[in-house]
Design a protein around this motif. Structure first.
Motif, PDB file in Angstrom:
ATOM      1  N   LEU A 190       1.157   2.021   6.935  1.00  0.00           N
ATOM      2  CA  LEU A 190       1.794   2.064   5.620  1.00  0.00           C
ATOM      3  C   LEU A 190       2.562   0.791   5.287  1.00  0.00           C
ATOM      4  O   LEU A 190       3.047   0.646   4.165  1.00  0.00           O
ATOM      5  N   ASP A 191       2.659  -0.131   6.253  1.00  0.00           N
ATOM      6  CA  ASP A 191       3.193  -1.452   5.917  1.00  0.00           C
ATOM      7  C   ASP A 191       2.131  -2.304   5.225  1.00  0.00           C
ATOM      8  O   ASP A 191       2.464  -3.242   4.487  1.00  0.00           O
ATOM      9  N   ARG A 194       0.418  -0.166   0.669  1.00  0.00           N
ATOM     10  CA  ARG A 194       1.683   0.125   0.006  1.00  0.00           C
ATOM     11  C   ARG A 194       1.562  -0.211  -1.485  1.00  0.00           C
ATOM     12  O   ARG A 194       0.718  -1.016  -1.883  1.00  0.00           O
ATOM     13  N   GLN A 266      -4.161  -1.515  -5.411  1.00  0.00           N
ATOM     14  CA  GLN A 266      -2.789  -1.560  -5.902  1.00  0.00           C
ATOM     15  C   GLN A 266      -2.698  -1.672  -7.416  1.00  0.00           C
ATOM     16  O   GLN A 266      -1.685  -1.274  -8.007  1.00  0.00           O
ATOM     17  N   ALA A 289      -1.698   5.912  -0.435  1.00  0.00           N
ATOM     18  CA  ALA A 289      -0.651   5.105   0.190  1.00  0.00           C
ATOM     19  C   ALA A 289      -0.186   3.985  -0.725  1.00  0.00           C
ATOM     20  O   ALA A 289       0.968   3.537  -0.635  1.00  0.00           O
ATOM     21  N   CYS A 290      -1.063   3.530  -1.616  1.00  0.00           N
ATOM     22  CA  CYS A 290      -0.708   2.492  -2.591  1.00  0.00           C
ATOM     23  C   CYS A 290      -0.086   3.070  -3.852  1.00  0.00           C
ATOM     24  O   CYS A 290       0.116   2.347  -4.846  1.00  0.00           O
ATOM     25  N   ARG A 344       2.181   8.708  -2.478  1.00  0.00           N
ATOM     26  CA  ARG A 344       2.820   7.863  -1.468  1.00  0.00           C
ATOM     27  C   ARG A 344       3.702   8.705  -0.544  1.00  0.00           C
ATOM     28  O   ARG A 344       3.665   8.540   0.687  1.00  0.00           O
ATOM     29  N   GLU A 348       3.557   9.216   3.580  1.00  0.00           N
ATOM     30  CA  GLU A 348       4.688   8.967   4.468  1.00  0.00           C
ATOM     31  C   GLU A 348       4.999  10.191   5.320  1.00  0.00           C
ATOM     32  O   GLU A 348       5.400  10.068   6.483  1.00  0.00           O
ATOM     33  N   ASP A 352       1.353   8.684   8.366  1.00  0.00           N
ATOM     34  CA  ASP A 352       1.948   7.414   8.764  1.00  0.00           C
ATOM     35  C   ASP A 352       1.566   7.129  10.210  1.00  0.00           C
ATOM     36  O   ASP A 352       1.983   7.836  11.130  1.00  0.00           O
TER      37      ASP A 352
END
Length: 372
Positions: A190-191, A194, A266, A289-290, A344, A348, A352
């Motif tokens: 997730l880094d 995003r 994104q 996740a984005c 998102r 998380e 994750d």
């Protein structure tokens, strides 16, 4: 504790998530204390193995007699057994983790010697029953019989079956009630995946990602958008397929790690994947996740990924419902924003990799302790 991770590897342009599983495990296990890891991959099929797994003739295919499903899994499982048996003899791991589970179909004797966790994103029967590729008739059913038997033995022999979602867990237990099953998805970095700031645009943008364009619902999406494509909405389609040019359509030939694909995720207002052949698609989670809401199908475990809060699901092939869902969300920016934020947050909470990988190692350590 010695952990050996055995990965089948990507299968052409159609199955691309295997490498992502390995990359995530490599990153998040490297700093964990008290474990030593090795990663083993299955080599690309050689000429003779590929011919044995895939060769056919039009006559055999028309008569539904090419037995490709059985041949593919037989070849892959035999290759996997040979490769893994050699590696286990050389390194002597405490636990073996195998993905995907088709690699475990021939590991009965080895699983008796070394605790083995088998990672499953879809059973063979459920994959064969996907609406975009379902075959009917006695021969199709007969071909599944030996595959199901081998699969049942693998589930029963594994020290632990790691089902990626509840849908997969239910399918495993329906096939082999004696299997020991834990629900565990490997998760995303997730880094890397995003949200990002959106650039100004004239029209809203839809993203479609799928190697098998028709099976993933690409034709249905084009039909559902109709004349709105190019006038009220734009579509970015990431696929190796040949798609006829249309106003508002941009086709991209991109690999999974391409920076341009990340930018497309994104910048998208929606990910639309009305698929008829998907198990636990990475494209859905990557978009979520984005911070991108999803319009997907009710096929496979897409519902387990999206839940009730991250998007809208429609039946595969229902173009009217697909059009209503897509255009309805594009017209409702506040709802899109709420769904994107929930998407998102769902990643998380559930997907994750920084959390999922240590949890996996804890499960594998339990297998090692039980075997000691």
């Amino acid at each position: 504790m010695r952990l050996l991770f055995f990965n089948e590897g990507n299968l052409g342009s159609y199955v691309l998530g295997q490498a992502q599983v390995e990359a995530t495990l490599r990153r998040y296990t490297q700093d964990l204390p008290e474990i030593e890891t090795r990663f083993l991959g299955l080599a690309t099929q050689g000429r003779w193995a590929h011919a044995a797994a895939t060769w056919s003739t039009p006559a055999l295919m028309r008569a539904d007699l090419d037995l490709r499903l059985v041949r593919w899994h037989l070849v892959q499982s035999l290759r996997g057994r040979r490769t893994l048996t050699r590696a286990v003899a050389q390194w002597r791991p405490d636990v073996v983790h195998v993905h995907s589970h088709s690699m475990a179909l021939g590991l009965g004797a080895l699983m008796e010697r070394v605790p083995t966790a088998v990672s499953v994103d879809v059973t063979l029967g459920d994959w064969a029953a996907m609406p975009a590729q379902r075959r009917t008739g006695r021969l199709a059913e007969a071909e599944l019989v030996p595959a199901r038997r081998a699969e049942r033995r693998a589930f029963r022999g594994a020290a632990l079956v790691l089902a990626w979602t509840d849908w997969v867990r239910d399918a495993v237990l329906a096939l082999e009630p004696r299997a020991t099953v834990a629900v565990h998805h490997p998760g995303l970095d997730l880094d890397v995946f995003r949200p990002a700031a959106r650039r100004p645009r004239t029209l809203p943008r839809i993203l479609f990602v799928g190697g098998r364009f028709a099976d993933k619902g690409g034709d249905d999406l084009l039909a559902a958008l109709g004349d709105d494509l190019g006038t009220t909405v734009e579509l970015d389609a990431v696929t190796p397929a040949d798609v006829a040019p249309r106003p508002g359509l941009r086709v991209h030939r991109l690999g999974p790690g391409d920076p341009e694909l990340m930018d497309l995720r994104q910048q998208a207002d929606l990910l639309v994947l009305p698929s008829g052949a998907d198990a636990v698609p990475w494209a859905v989670l990557e978009a979520m996740a984005c911070g991108v809401p999803v319009v997907g199908s009710t096929v496979g475990a897409i519902g387990d990924l999206v839940g009730d809060e991250a998007g809208v699901l429609v039946n595969f092939g229902d173009r009217a419902a697909l059009r209503e869902a897509v255009l309805g969300l594009l017209a409702d920016q506040p709802r899109r924003a709420a769904l994107g934020a929930a998407a998102r947050a769902r990643c998380e909470a559930r997907f994750d990799a920084a959390v999922q990988t240590p949890a996996l190692v804890a499960l594998l350590a339990g297998l090692a302790r039980s075997a000691a």
